[in-house]
Design a protein around this motif. Structure first.
Motif, mmCIF file in Angstrom:
data_model
loop_
_atom_site.group_PDB
_atom_site.id
_atom_site.type_symbol
_atom_site.label_atom_id
_atom_site.label_comp_id
_atom_site.label_asym_id
_atom_site.label_seq_id
_atom_site.Cartn_x
_atom_site.Cartn_y
_atom_site.Cartn_z
ATOM 1 N N PRO A 21 0.774 -1.156 0.040
ATOM 2 C CA PRO A 21 0.075 0.041 -0.080
ATOM 3 C C PRO A 21 0.905 1.244 0.077
ATOM 4 C CG PRO A 21 -0.914 -1.349 1.328
ATOM 5 C CD PRO A 21 0.512 -2.199 1.216
ATOM 6 N N GLY A 22 0.179 2.196 -0.914
ATOM 7 C CA GLY A 22 1.195 3.563 -0.818
ATOM 8 C C GLY A 22 2.245 3.458 -1.732
ATOM 9 N N SER A 23 2.488 2.296 -2.261
ATOM 10 C CA SER A 23 3.566 2.232 -3.544
ATOM 11 C C SER A 23 3.280 2.008 -4.870
ATOM 12 C CB SER A 23 4.684 1.159 -3.030
ATOM 13 O OG SER A 23 5.224 1.510 -1.879
ATOM 14 N N THR A 24 4.017 2.435 -5.860
ATOM 15 C CA THR A 24 3.844 1.950 -7.282
ATOM 16 C C THR A 24 5.222 1.537 -7.849
ATOM 17 O OG1 THR A 24 4.012 4.096 -7.969
ATOM 18 C CG2 THR A 24 1.863 3.368 -7.646
ATOM 19 N N SER A 25 5.176 0.962 -8.806
ATOM 20 C CA SER A 25 6.314 0.301 -9.418
ATOM 21 C C SER A 25 5.983 0.169 -11.100
ATOM 22 C CB SER A 25 7.134 -0.948 -8.643
ATOM 23 O OG SER A 25 8.397 -1.038 -9.366
ATOM 24 N N ARG A 26 6.982 -0.327 -11.735
ATOM 25 C CA ARG A 26 6.768 -1.066 -13.243
ATOM 26 C C ARG A 26 7.609 -2.160 -13.198
ATOM 27 N NH1 ARG A 26 4.300 3.230 -15.615
ATOM 28 N NH2 ARG A 26 4.256 2.583 -17.982
ATOM 29 N N LEU A 27 6.738 -3.163 -13.999
ATOM 30 C CA LEU A 27 7.630 -4.374 -14.438
ATOM 31 C C LEU A 27 8.361 -3.859 -15.532
ATOM 32 C CD1 LEU A 27 8.475 -7.298 -14.115
ATOM 33 C CD2 LEU A 27 6.328 -7.963 -15.408
ATOM 34 N N LYS A 28 9.542 -3.777 -15.547
ATOM 35 C CA LYS A 28 10.460 -3.554 -16.831
ATOM 36 C C LYS A 28 10.979 -4.612 -17.363
ATOM 37 C CE LYS A 28 12.763 0.479 -16.091
ATOM 38 N NZ LYS A 28 12.240 1.491 -16.890
ATOM 39 N N SER A 29 11.350 -5.703 -16.983
ATOM 40 C CA SER A 29 11.845 -6.948 -17.422
ATOM 41 C C SER A 29 11.592 -8.066 -16.736
ATOM 42 C CB SER A 29 13.458 -6.511 -17.806
ATOM 43 O OG SER A 29 14.181 -6.690 -16.374
ATOM 44 N N LEU A 30 11.755 -9.151 -17.531
ATOM 45 C CA LEU A 30 11.900 -10.463 -16.957
ATOM 46 C C LEU A 30 12.923 -11.485 -17.273
ATOM 47 C CD1 LEU A 30 10.209 -12.371 -14.776
ATOM 48 C CD2 LEU A 30 8.703 -13.028 -16.697
ATOM 49 N N LEU A 86 2.438 -1.257 -12.061
ATOM 50 C CA LEU A 86 2.069 -2.013 -11.072
ATOM 51 C C LEU A 86 1.531 -1.089 -9.883
ATOM 52 C CD1 LEU A 86 5.017 -4.457 -10.718
ATOM 53 C CD2 LEU A 86 2.989 -4.634 -11.946
ATOM 54 N N GLY A 87 0.564 -1.379 -9.081
ATOM 55 C CA GLY A 87 -0.068 -0.838 -7.837
ATOM 56 C C GLY A 87 -0.390 -1.834 -6.929
ATOM 57 N N VAL A 88 -1.012 -1.502 -5.861
ATOM 58 C CA VAL A 88 -1.657 -2.295 -4.962
ATOM 59 C C VAL A 88 -2.666 -3.537 -5.525
ATOM 60 C CG1 VAL A 88 -3.243 -2.536 -2.755
ATOM 61 C CG2 VAL A 88 -1.501 -0.390 -2.990
ATOM 62 N N ALA A 89 -3.532 -3.172 -6.449
ATOM 63 C CA ALA A 89 -4.335 -4.100 -7.061
ATOM 64 C C ALA A 89 -3.380 -5.269 -7.770
ATOM 65 C CB ALA A 89 -5.001 -3.409 -8.112
#
Length: 176
Positions: A21-30, A86-89
């Motif tokens: 909660p309160g954070s966001t990010s991005r999936l950039k690579s795998l 990416l978020g909490v959901a």
């Protein structure tokens, strides 16, 4: 899946990612590693899709985010547009092998996401969860075969009655 169909799209792993909660990010690579006995070329591409149609399984309604070929059993995938937000959901991603139509049926194919460092998140994101993510090798199964038949007329312009056979048609058959 029970098997990897020659020439088919085979969902090998589903990843569900979210942030605290309160954070966001991005999936950039795998970073994906192929396991099993199939050669790299027998997997035409490794792809990652974002679950887009809400059915929770890989389907035509999902959105392709990135693709790459295997080299040395590894496929680094870079997601388009700077990565998926990416978020909490929970965001669901499907890792899919596009199998070559020429993949051998006496081989197997599996997948591994080795560690948290295989998941490239926007800084300061860090992946947590049970690693390695593994899809045990499954057999490559025979895909649809097509038989192309090309007829060629051998019929003469005219023929006299004779006890001999007269060739009328030649058929050339080739599998595709």
């Amino acid at each position: 899946p029970a098997s990897a169909l020659q020439g088919g799209l085979v969902p090998m792993a589903t990843l569900r990612l979210n942030t605290k909660p309160g954070s966001t990010s991005r999936l950039k690579s795998l970073a994906v590693r192929k396991t099993g006995t199939a050669f790299d070329a027998e997997v035409a591409q490794v792809r990652i899709y974002l679950e887009s149609d809400g059915d929770g399984v890989f389907s035509a309604g999902d959105t392709l985010q990135g693709a790459n070929t295997l080299s040395g059993g590894e496929a680094p995938l870079t997601l388009a547009g700077g990565g998926a937000a990416l978020g909490v959901a929970v965001s669901t991603f499907h890792v899919v092998f596009s199998m070559s139509a020429e993949a051998f049926t006496n081989r197997t194919v599996g997948l591994e996401v080795s560690s948290s460092t295989s998941v490239g998140l926007e800084h300061p994101g860090r992946a947590f969860g049970p690693f390695p993510v593994v899809q045990a090798p499954i057999p490559v199964s025979d895909g649809a075969n097509a038989l192309n038949i090309t007829p060629t007329s051998l019929a003469p312009a005219s023929a006299q009655p004779s006890p001999d056979d007269i060739p009328m048609l030649a058929l050339r058959a080739q599998t595709a």
